[in-house]
Design a protein around this motif. Structure first.
Motif, PDB file in Angstrom:
ATOM      1  N   LYS A 295     -31.375 -69.689  35.820  1.00  0.00           N
ATOM      2  CA  LYS A 295     -32.195 -68.714  36.551  1.00  0.00           C
ATOM      3  C   LYS A 295     -33.005 -67.854  35.580  1.00  0.00           C
ATOM      4  CE  LYS A 295     -28.817 -68.544  40.307  1.00  0.00           C
ATOM      5  NZ  LYS A 295     -27.817 -67.711  41.010  1.00  0.00           N
ATOM      6  N   SER A 296     -32.405 -67.529  34.438  1.00  0.00           N
ATOM      7  CA  SER A 296     -33.121 -66.756  33.414  1.00  0.00           C
ATOM      8  C   SER A 296     -34.271 -67.566  32.838  1.00  0.00           C
ATOM      9  CB  SER A 296     -32.165 -66.346  32.291  1.00  0.00           C
ATOM     10  OG  SER A 296     -31.135 -65.517  32.778  1.00  0.00           O
TER      11      SER A 296
ATOM     12  N   SER B 223     -34.774 -68.100  42.684  1.00  0.00           N
ATOM     13  CA  SER B 223     -35.145 -67.480  41.408  1.00  0.00           C
ATOM     14  C   SER B 223     -36.603 -67.744  41.038  1.00  0.00           C
ATOM     15  CB  SER B 223     -34.233 -67.986  40.289  1.00  0.00           C
ATOM     16  OG  SER B 223     -32.907 -67.566  40.512  1.00  0.00           O
TER      17      SER B 223
ATOM     18  N   GLN C 180     -37.137 -67.439  35.337  1.00  0.00           N
ATOM     19  CA  GLN C 180     -37.772 -66.115  35.327  1.00  0.00           C
ATOM     20  C   GLN C 180     -38.620 -65.905  34.072  1.00  0.00           C
ATOM     21  OE1 GLN C 180     -34.199 -63.836  35.889  1.00  0.00           O
ATOM     22  NE2 GLN C 180     -34.040 -64.403  38.054  1.00  0.00           N
TER      23      GLN C 180
END
Length: 286
Positions: free
Chosen positions: A182-183, A215, A186
């Motif tokens: 998810k990071s 996300s 992003q």
């Protein structure tokens, strides 16, 4: 004209330089090429200029080596039309590159201790010009020393086995701590890019798609050398359900690839590129 949306060079774990890849692109009638080296945007600005000079559109890309901590499986996230050198990607990936390098040095140490006659200098020769040492570079040194004739084969499985299903890990297996998927999504979005889930069939990532979409995931790679027909269909079904761009690419690594593939052999067509551009424009317009 073919499109190639998944390609690696010597900057990460590909065996060919960007110039060599450009030569192949012209030979294979690839007119649009995304360079998606692992965890880095090194050299992309120059690559775009060189590509334009030779009549090939270069899409600035990246492939982030990530992890699904819920399902405990690797996840690779491709980013297209990212801003090279953006701080969001640099801050996310720089520690990852450092960890990979330290792990690779430990792998080489273990192999030397076990009696394999390779040296760090020999391995570095194959990693020259890149962001660090990969397992492919170590295997290349072992090939040069006569231990095997292939990057991926019985020796690779023996040395780098993760020790699953009750088996002992290989002597050169060093666990790597990856970034959260998810990071990765992003960070790609922060860098102005369009995040796409790479080869979900290879890493069994289909179940994670709803969370990845939340996300900001925008696409899914359906056509890939390690995908079978079932994976392709499943990816397209998820794309329809979650409004994702369906992409494809050969995951070209040259000599270092898991399969012998031609650049542009999994072309998704210019319509796919235009869809990716539209997703990027939608982000800018918000």
């Amino acid at each position: 004209m073919k499109v190639e949306l998944h390609c690696h060079t010597t900057v990460s774990d590909g065996s060919f330089t960007f110039d060599e890849v450009l030569d192949m692109a012209l030979k294979e009638d690839v007119g649009c090429l995304a360079v998606t080296n692992h965890d880095t945007t090194k050299g992309l600005d120059e690559m775009m200029i060189l590509g334009k000079e030779r009549g090939i559109e270069i899409i600035p890309g990246i492939e982030v080596s990530a992890y699904d901590f819920i399902r405990k499986t690797r996840v690779h996230i491709l980013g297209y039309f990212i801003e090279p050198g953006h701080s969001a990607l640099t801050s996310l990936c720089r520690p990852l590159l450092d960890k990979r390098q330290q792990a690779s040095l430990a792998m080489i140490h273990n192999l030397v201790e076990a009696g394999y006659t390779i040296t760090l200098e020999q391995v570095m020769k194959f990693a020259e010009g890149g962001t660090g040492i990969y397992k492919q570079h170590i295997m290349h040194a072992l090939i040069e020393q006569g231990y095997t004739t292939a990057i991926y084969g019985e020796l690779y499985k023996k040395l780098f086995s993760r020790g699953q299903n009750g088996e002992q890990p290989g002597i050169a297996f060093i666990p790597m701590e990856y970034v959260d998927a998810k990071s990765a999504i992003q960070a790609i979005r922060a860098a102005g890019g369009v995040p796409v889930l790479a080869h979900p069939g290879q890493y069994h990532n289909f179940d994670a798609i709803p969370e990845l979409v939340e996300s900001g995931l925008q696409g899914i790679e359906a056509w890939h050398p390690l995908h079978g027909p079932d994976d392709e269909v499943k990816a397209q079904e998820y794309a329809m359900e979650y409004d994702l761009v369906v992409t494809g690419g050969s995951d070209f690594h040259g000599f270092y690839g898991e399969k012998d593939v031609l650049l542009g052999s999994k072309s998704p067509g210019m319509a796919c590129v235009n869809e990716l551009k539209e997703r990027k424009e939608m982000r800018i317009g918000k």
